[in-house]
Write an enzyme that holds these catalytic residues in place. Structure first.
Site, short mmCIF file in Angstrom:
data_model
loop_
_atom_site.label_atom_id
_atom_site.label_comp_id
_atom_site.label_asym_id
_atom_site.label_seq_id
_atom_site.Cartn_x
_atom_site.Cartn_y
_atom_site.Cartn_z
N SER A 79 -14.16 -4.63 -14.78
CA SER A 79 -14.30 -6.40 -15.15
C SER A 79 -15.15 -6.83 -14.58
O SER A 79 -15.56 -7.58 -15.38
CB SER A 79 -12.96 -6.76 -14.79
OG SER A 79 -12.80 -6.69 -13.37
N ASN A 96 -14.96 0.80 -21.86
CA ASN A 96 -14.42 -0.55 -22.00
C ASN A 96 -13.30 -0.83 -22.64
O ASN A 96 -14.55 -1.10 -23.52
CB ASN A 96 -14.95 -1.82 -21.05
CG ASN A 96 -13.83 -2.03 -19.88
OD1 ASN A 96 -12.51 -2.79 -20.33
ND2 ASN A 96 -14.05 -2.51 -18.99
N GLU A 98 -11.74 -3.71 -23.77
CA GLU A 98 -12.01 -5.06 -23.74
C GLU A 98 -13.83 -5.26 -23.19
O GLU A 98 -14.92 -4.10 -22.86
CB GLU A 98 -11.60 -6.47 -23.08
CG GLU A 98 -9.80 -5.73 -23.26
CD GLU A 98 -9.17 -6.73 -21.88
OE1 GLU A 98 -9.58 -7.16 -20.97
OE2 GLU A 98 -7.56 -6.01 -21.76
N TYR A 102 0.70 -0.75 -0.18
CA TYR A 102 -0.25 0.09 -0.03
C TYR A 102 0.79 1.00 -0.24
O TYR A 102 0.37 2.58 -0.34
CB TYR A 102 -1.29 -0.20 1.24
CG TYR A 102 -2.69 -0.71 0.99
CD1 TYR A 102 -2.98 -0.33 -0.37
CD2 TYR A 102 -2.47 -2.01 1.26
CE1 TYR A 102 -4.54 -1.21 0.22
CE2 TYR A 102 -3.64 -3.15 1.02
CZ TYR A 102 -4.38 -1.92 0.23
OH TYR A 102 -5.98 -3.09 -0.51
N CYS A 145 -7.97 1.78 12.17
CA CYS A 145 -8.00 0.82 13.23
C CYS A 145 -8.07 -1.00 12.57
O CYS A 145 -9.45 0.09 13.34
CB CYS A 145 -8.43 1.45 14.67
SG CYS A 145 -7.37 0.51 15.67
N ARG A 160 2.10 1.42 -3.62
CA ARG A 160 0.38 2.68 -4.32
C ARG A 160 0.36 3.84 -4.12
O ARG A 160 -0.16 4.42 -5.00
CB ARG A 160 -0.65 1.14 -4.30
CG ARG A 160 -0.45 0.27 -4.32
CD ARG A 160 -1.59 -1.28 -4.41
NE ARG A 160 -2.52 -0.63 -5.33
CZ ARG A 160 -3.82 -0.77 -4.78
NH1 ARG A 160 -3.76 -1.77 -3.58
NH2 ARG A 160 -5.30 -0.28 -5.25
N CYS A 189 -10.03 -1.29 16.75
CA CYS A 189 -11.58 -0.42 17.44
C CYS A 189 -12.55 0.27 16.19
O CYS A 189 -13.52 0.76 16.59
CB CYS A 189 -11.31 0.35 18.06
SG CYS A 189 -10.13 2.01 17.70
N HIS A 220 -15.48 0.53 -2.33
CA HIS A 220 -13.88 0.08 -1.63
C HIS A 220 -13.12 1.06 -1.13
O HIS A 220 -11.88 0.72 -0.37
CB HIS A 220 -13.42 -0.38 -3.01
CG HIS A 220 -14.28 -1.47 -3.44
ND1 HIS A 220 -14.36 -2.14 -4.82
CD2 HIS A 220 -15.35 -2.36 -2.64
CE1 HIS A 220 -14.54 -3.28 -4.81
NE2 HIS A 220 -15.81 -3.13 -4.45
#
Ligand code: BJW
Ligand code: ZN
Length: 271
Positions: free
Chosen positions: A208, A232, A234, A67, A142, A70, A145, A134
């Protein structure tokens, strides 16, 4: 202008309530890697090694390293013409709900940028801020908690002992994203499904469409009577029921599909 682009543009022009679902492909032209496909993030690592709570419990340092990498990639990326065109649509059309599976924050940045441009017309950037089903990479949460950080924490991935921890309960912090096997935020998902149920047009860009429950958003819109327009590079499972599929790069085709450019675009198509 090719036939599918023309059909898509006509459907957008006539729509009263639009729900948009985007995926990693909308950010590809900004330089953000997609997940699946030949250059995708999953090419060399299986998702369950990095994007599950089990992977984090087993090896939090490796997950954080991925991460952190990224975050540095995304930090150097800018919104592209697809993000900007969608932001403009959301700011100038009365009923647009923008839903994204992306955690890169680029829709948010595009909304702020376009709203600045339209400030004289009284544009409110919040109208074009997406429902991020997402989560968001630039926030932490955390793992104990559930406390959420307002922004990202500096992460030192030298060892497990240097990883960031929650100030109140002492458990490890993690990126505020949704991993496989985890529930999506019910309020955010509920708002997206509600928009899908009432839309007369569902625009699906650069996904996708294999990850659920996000992939059920266009399915629900279709079952509720909406036209479905896909953009898209594809073919995807959406081809089974899409009204029109535009085969082309989002940054090149969307401005025309949304009626914001006059140049011809799109490669091959089917209607
Ligand atoms: C371009 C382009 C250009 C390229 N222009 N196009 C029903 C059936 C089967 C399985 C399930 C089901 N329901 C749930 C599941 C399990 C699972 C799932 O869906 N698995 C399937 C993969 C089989 N789902 C879950 O686990 C979800 N949780 C859940 O269901 O919880 C239930 C629960 C309830 C109550 C309590 C507890 C649990 C959670 C899913 C979370 C997904 N998370 C990830 C990682 C996010 C964090 C991170 O970024 O690190 O989300 S996985 C990854 O996939 C990421 C993406 O958002 C998501 C979708 O990927 P996307 O965006 O479609 O990208 P790609 O790479 O796949 O596609 C890119 C596309 O762009 C391609 O088509 C290209 O052609 C195109 N493209 N350049 C236009 N320039
Ligand atoms: Zn905590």
């Amino acid at each position: 202008m090719n036939a599918a682009v023309e059909r898509a543009r006509d459907l957008v022009g006539r729509a009263e309530r639009i729900v948009v679902l985007t995926g990693a492909g909308v950010s590809a032209e900004s330089g953000v890697p997609t997940f699946r496909g030949t250059d995708g993030l999953w090419k060399s690592r299986r998702p369950e090694q990095l994007a599950t709570p089990e992977a984090f419990a087993r090896d939090p340092r490796t997950v954080w390293e991925w991460y952190a990498w990224r975050r540095s990639v995304i930090g150097a990326c800018l919104p592209n013409p697809a993000h900007l065109a969608l932001a403009r649509l959301a700011l100038t059309h009365d009923h647009v709900t923008l839903v994204t599976q992306n955690v890169d924050g680029l829709h948010h940045r595009a909304a702020d940028e376009v709203a600045d441009d339209l400030a004289d017309a009284g544009a409110d950037a919040a109208r074009a801020h997406p429902l991020e089903v997402h989560g968001a990479m630039h926030r932490d949460r955390c793992s104990g908690c559930g406390w959420r950080s307002p922004g990202r924490t500096d992460v030192d991935t030298t060892s497990v002992d240097t990883l960031p921890r929650c100030e109140s309960c002492g458990e490890l912090l993690r990126p505020d994203v949704v991993w496989f096997g985890e529930a999506l935020d019910m309020e955010v998902l509920g708002a997206a499904l509600e928009a899908a149920r009432h839309a007369d047009l569902c625009l699906v860009v650069g996904t996708s469409a294999v990850v659920y429950p996000a992939a059920s958003i266009p399915e629900l819109a279709h079952r509720s009577g909406a036209a479905v327009v896909e953009v898209n590079l594809e073919e995807t499972p959406l081809a089974r029921y899409a009204t029109t599929s535009v085969r082309g790069a989002a940054g090149l085709t969307l401005p025309t599909v949304l009626g914001l450019a006059l140049t011809p675009c799109g490669t091959s198509t089917h209607g």
